[in-house]
Design a protein around this motif. Structure first.
Motif, PDB file in Angstrom:
ATOM      1  N   TYR A  47      -8.621  20.807 -14.500  1.00 54.56           N
ATOM      2  CA  TYR A  47      -7.990  19.920 -13.665  1.00 54.56           C
ATOM      3  C   TYR A  47      -8.590  18.595 -14.098  1.00 54.56           C
ATOM      4  N   LEU A  48      -7.653  17.806 -14.446  1.00 53.48           N
ATOM      5  CA  LEU A  48      -8.213  16.403 -15.139  1.00 53.48           C
ATOM      6  C   LEU A  48      -7.135  15.272 -14.381  1.00 53.48           C
ATOM      7  N   PRO A  49      -7.791  14.802 -12.990  1.00 53.50           N
ATOM      8  CA  PRO A  49      -7.232  13.655 -12.420  1.00 53.50           C
ATOM      9  C   PRO A  49      -7.802  12.642 -13.021  1.00 53.50           C
ATOM     10  N   GLY A  50      -6.602  11.362 -13.141  1.00 55.72           N
ATOM     11  CA  GLY A  50      -7.116  10.189 -13.537  1.00 55.72           C
ATOM     12  C   GLY A  50      -5.769   9.246 -13.526  1.00 55.72           C
ATOM     13  N   PRO A  51      -5.812   7.979 -13.808  1.00 61.49           N
ATOM     14  CA  PRO A  51      -4.748   7.239 -13.710  1.00 61.49           C
ATOM     15  C   PRO A  51      -3.620   7.623 -14.765  1.00 61.49           C
ATOM     16  N   GLY A  52      -3.841   7.940 -15.975  1.00 61.71           N
ATOM     17  CA  GLY A  52      -3.115   8.369 -16.955  1.00 61.71           C
ATOM     18  C   GLY A  52      -1.919   7.191 -16.940  1.00 61.71           C
ATOM     19  N   HIS A  53      -0.662   7.469 -17.132  1.00 59.22           N
ATOM     20  CA  HIS A  53       0.363   6.478 -17.488  1.00 59.22           C
ATOM     21  C   HIS A  53       0.308   5.605 -16.083  1.00 59.22           C
ATOM     22  N   ALA A  76       1.025  -1.160  -0.059  1.00 56.54           N
ATOM     23  CA  ALA A  76       0.091   0.036   0.112  1.00 56.54           C
ATOM     24  C   ALA A  76       0.864   1.092   0.111  1.00 56.54           C
ATOM     25  N   LYS A  77       1.824   1.060   0.953  1.00 58.70           N
ATOM     26  CA  LYS A  77       2.786   2.349   0.938  1.00 58.70           C
ATOM     27  C   LYS A  77       3.734   2.308  -0.344  1.00 58.70           C
ATOM     28  N   ARG A  78       3.950   1.519  -1.146  1.00 51.10           N
ATOM     29  CA  ARG A  78       5.043   1.538  -2.140  1.00 51.10           C
ATOM     30  C   ARG A  78       4.185   1.639  -3.483  1.00 51.10           C
ATOM     31  N   ILE A  79       2.940   1.236  -3.432  1.00 53.47           N
ATOM     32  CA  ILE A  79       2.199   1.067  -4.838  1.00 53.47           C
ATOM     33  C   ILE A  79       0.832   1.994  -4.665  1.00 53.47           C
ATOM     34  N   LEU A  80       0.053   1.737  -3.583  1.00 55.15           N
ATOM     35  CA  LEU A  80      -1.236   2.595  -3.690  1.00 55.15           C
ATOM     36  C   LEU A  80      -1.118   3.943  -3.564  1.00 55.15           C
ATOM     37  N   LEU A  81      -0.265   4.451  -2.448  1.00 54.32           N
ATOM     38  CA  LEU A  81      -0.022   5.655  -2.057  1.00 54.32           C
ATOM     39  C   LEU A  81       0.492   6.547  -3.238  1.00 54.32           C
ATOM     40  N   PRO A  82       1.621   5.872  -3.872  1.00 54.93           N
ATOM     41  CA  PRO A  82       1.970   6.754  -5.098  1.00 54.93           C
ATOM     42  C   PRO A  82       1.042   6.919  -6.223  1.00 54.93           C
ATOM     43  N   PHE A  83       0.162   5.729  -6.572  1.00 56.36           N
ATOM     44  CA  PHE A  83      -0.773   5.685  -7.498  1.00 56.36           C
ATOM     45  C   PHE A  83      -1.626   7.078  -7.152  1.00 56.36           C
ATOM     46  N   LEU A  84      -2.237   6.995  -5.850  1.00 57.97           N
ATOM     47  CA  LEU A  84      -3.405   7.947  -5.889  1.00 57.97           C
ATOM     48  C   LEU A  84      -2.643   9.298  -5.639  1.00 57.97           C
ATOM     49  N   PHE A  85      -1.409   9.537  -5.220  1.00 59.87           N
ATOM     50  CA  PHE A  85      -0.609  10.740  -5.351  1.00 59.87           C
ATOM     51  C   PHE A  85      -0.504  11.205  -6.717  1.00 59.87           C
ATOM     52  N   GLY A  86      -0.144  10.317  -7.735  1.00 62.23           N
ATOM     53  CA  GLY A  86       0.210  10.623  -9.037  1.00 62.23           C
ATOM     54  C   GLY A  86      -1.179  10.881  -9.866  1.00 62.23           C
ATOM     55  N   MET A  87      -2.231  10.308  -9.346  1.00 57.02           N
ATOM     56  CA  MET A  87      -3.465  10.382 -10.144  1.00 57.02           C
ATOM     57  C   MET A  87      -3.856  12.147  -9.880  1.00 57.02           C
ATOM     58  N   SER A 143      -2.016  14.550  -8.648  1.00 56.70           N
ATOM     59  CA  SER A 143      -1.067  15.608  -8.983  1.00 56.70           C
ATOM     60  C   SER A 143      -0.241  15.564 -10.261  1.00 56.70           C
ATOM     61  N   ILE A 144       0.384  14.261 -10.354  1.00 55.26           N
ATOM     62  CA  ILE A 144       1.320  14.223 -11.476  1.00 55.26           C
ATOM     63  C   ILE A 144       0.502  14.236 -12.793  1.00 55.26           C
ATOM     64  N   VAL A 145      -0.530  13.295 -13.191  1.00 55.68           N
ATOM     65  CA  VAL A 145      -1.158  13.192 -14.184  1.00 55.68           C
ATOM     66  C   VAL A 145      -1.783  14.519 -14.725  1.00 55.68           C
ATOM     67  N   PRO A 146      -2.789  15.149 -13.497  1.00 55.57           N
ATOM     68  CA  PRO A 146      -3.203  16.559 -14.106  1.00 55.57           C
ATOM     69  C   PRO A 146      -2.274  17.513 -14.365  1.00 55.57           C
ATOM     70  N   LEU A 147      -1.045  17.461 -13.808  1.00 51.36           N
ATOM     71  CA  LEU A 147       0.173  18.632 -14.215  1.00 51.36           C
ATOM     72  C   LEU A 147       0.427  18.400 -15.821  1.00 51.36           C
ATOM     73  N   HIS A 148       0.689  17.098 -16.225  1.00 51.87           N
ATOM     74  CA  HIS A 148       1.281  16.812 -17.622  1.00 51.87           C
ATOM     75  C   HIS A 148       0.059  17.019 -18.752  1.00 51.87           C
ATOM     76  N   LEU A 149      -1.149  16.672 -18.145  1.00 51.08           N
ATOM     77  CA  LEU A 149      -2.192  16.862 -19.025  1.00 51.08           C
ATOM     78  C   LEU A 149      -2.427  18.460 -19.375  1.00 51.08           C
ATOM     79  N   TYR A 150      -2.105  19.193 -18.332  1.00 54.83           N
ATOM     80  CA  TYR A 150      -2.235  20.849 -18.203  1.00 54.83           C
ATOM     81  C   TYR A 150      -1.183  21.322 -19.260  1.00 54.83           C
ATOM     82  N   ILE A 151      -0.095  20.871 -19.338  1.00 58.39           N
ATOM     83  CA  ILE A 151       0.976  21.201 -20.350  1.00 58.39           C
ATOM     84  C   ILE A 151       0.646  20.726 -21.650  1.00 58.39           C
ATOM     85  N   TRP A 152      -0.302  19.587 -21.898  1.00 57.03           N
ATOM     86  CA  TRP A 152      -0.894  19.160 -23.099  1.00 57.03           C
ATOM     87  C   TRP A 152      -1.965  20.192 -23.490  1.00 57.03           C
ATOM     88  N   GLN A 153      -2.598  20.569 -22.650  1.00 60.20           N
ATOM     89  CA  GLN A 153      -3.735  21.393 -22.769  1.00 60.20           C
ATOM     90  C   GLN A 153      -3.185  22.878 -23.420  1.00 60.20           C
TER      91      GLN A 153
END
Length: 348
Positions: free
Chosen positions: A121-127, A89-100, A102-112
């Motif tokens: 603001y588009l949160p989601g699993p992305g990559h 959960a610490k190694r996989i689930l937490l980074p997954f939720l954090f990435g959904m 923060s990370i994914v919305p940020l690179h989608l913002y650059i794309w937009q």
């Protein structure tokens, strides 16, 4: 080949698989259809680049799931099932939720911004969809894996070891993957993200990855003995695919080719990479944050480099260098040094 307490070749395979993922994602930006799957796409395409990428594309994601299943075997050695769930959960689930969030919305913002779309603001699993699947597999298979680990010298596990440690066992494994594509009929085969094909294919690779390590040295010695045959089959299937079938090869053929590449990769890694090194120690820790972060810097690099009037091959190299450099600097001077941020990126 000495039996080591830690399998350094598996660590190398994880690092190499993530490096190939990064290169593959950069290559998508140089294909005319890249924008359709949410990538910033260069107006100048580089079609020849897709030949090696199409070879790699059918086995790069299954390889990651195989290696992840292998990693769970080692994670279980000194953990109860509760400790394993908490650690994953610490190694996989937490980074997954954090990435959904923060990370994914940020690179989608650059794309937009690049395409002059309205920003949102588009949160989601992305990559990071891979992490979501992986955590589900851990929950699904934990009871089975702990049972097999406790019964490692039972008749059932000995039978599994004998079966998988022969070429006929590899054929049995391949037949399961063939059944998957025949039942699901994915179109295209390489569409793994958030599809039933990607989920079931990853689940099978995760399970068999665990089983291969469970089998011990006999399995690895067997694939080492037959490594050139597996590689020859992989190359042959690839040549037939690009010369005869091109983009419409049967999915069962792609499944066979995929596993031939992967098994041969396992064997060569076991022979040449099963040793410790300071470089591996650093890269094995950095690879995971690189995977989580890389889309932000890939999109930033594309944003500034694609409009430049220079040769497309130089653009590819510049985007690659920019992505790697930015990931390295962020990891080295931010993620690696701040405990709270380390936790968000799955580091201990």
């Amino acid at each position: 080949m000495p039996v080591l307490d830690r399998r350094y070749d598996i660590d190398w395979m994880r690092v190499i698989a993530i490096a190939l993922l990064l290169i593959y994602h950069i290559a998508i930006g140089f294909q005319p259809w890249g924008m359709m799957i949410g990538f910033i796409t260069n107006e100048k395409s580089w079609d020849a680049l897709w030949i090696p990428m199409s070879m790699m594309n059918i086995w790069r994601i299954p390889l990651l799931f195989y290696v992840s299943g292998m990693g769970v075997y080692f994670a279980m050695r000194n953990r109860s099932w509760k400790q394993l769930f908490l650690e994953r959960a610490k190694r996989i689930l937490l980074p997954f939720l954090f990435g959904m969030l923060s990370i994914v919305p940020l690179h989608l913002y650059i794309w937009q911004r690049y395409y002059h779309f309205d920003t949102a603001y588009l949160p989601g699993p992305g990559h990071l969809w891979f992490l979501g699947n992986l955590f589900v597999y851990v929950i699904m298979f934990a009871p089975i894996f702990f049972y097999l680990k406790r019964q490692e010298h039972s008749r059932l596990v000995n039978s599994m070891k004998k079966t998988f440690s022969s070429p006929q066992g590899i054929l049995l494994v391949m037949s399961v993957f063939i059944a998957e594509v025949l039942l699901i009929d994915p179109m295209p085969f390489e569409l793994y993200a958030m599809t039933w094909h990607g989920f079931v294919l990853g689940m099978l690779a995760f399970f068999f990855g665990f089983c291969f390590v469970l089998c011990g040295a006999t399995f690895w010695h067997m694939i080492l003995r037959w490594r050139w045959l597996f590689l020859a089959f992989a190359v042959t299937f690839f040549i037939i695919r690009i010369t005869y079938f091109q983009s419409s090869a049967p999915t069962y053929m792609l499944s066979i080719e995929s596993n031939c590449w992967i098994i041969s990769f396992f064997a060569f890694a076991y022979k040449y990479f099963n040793y410790p090194s300071s470089i591996l120690c650093y890269l094995s820790r950095a690879a995971y944050p690189f995977y989580i972060l890389h889309m932000i810097f890939l999109y930033l690099g594309s944003y500034f480099i694609f409009p430049l009037d220079i040769d497309v091959r130089i653009q590819f190299v510049l985007v690659l260098l920019a992505t790697i450099t930015a990931c390295f600097l962020t990891y080295e001077f931010l993620i690696r040094r701040i405990p709270f941020i380390r936790l968000l990126f799955g580091l201990k």
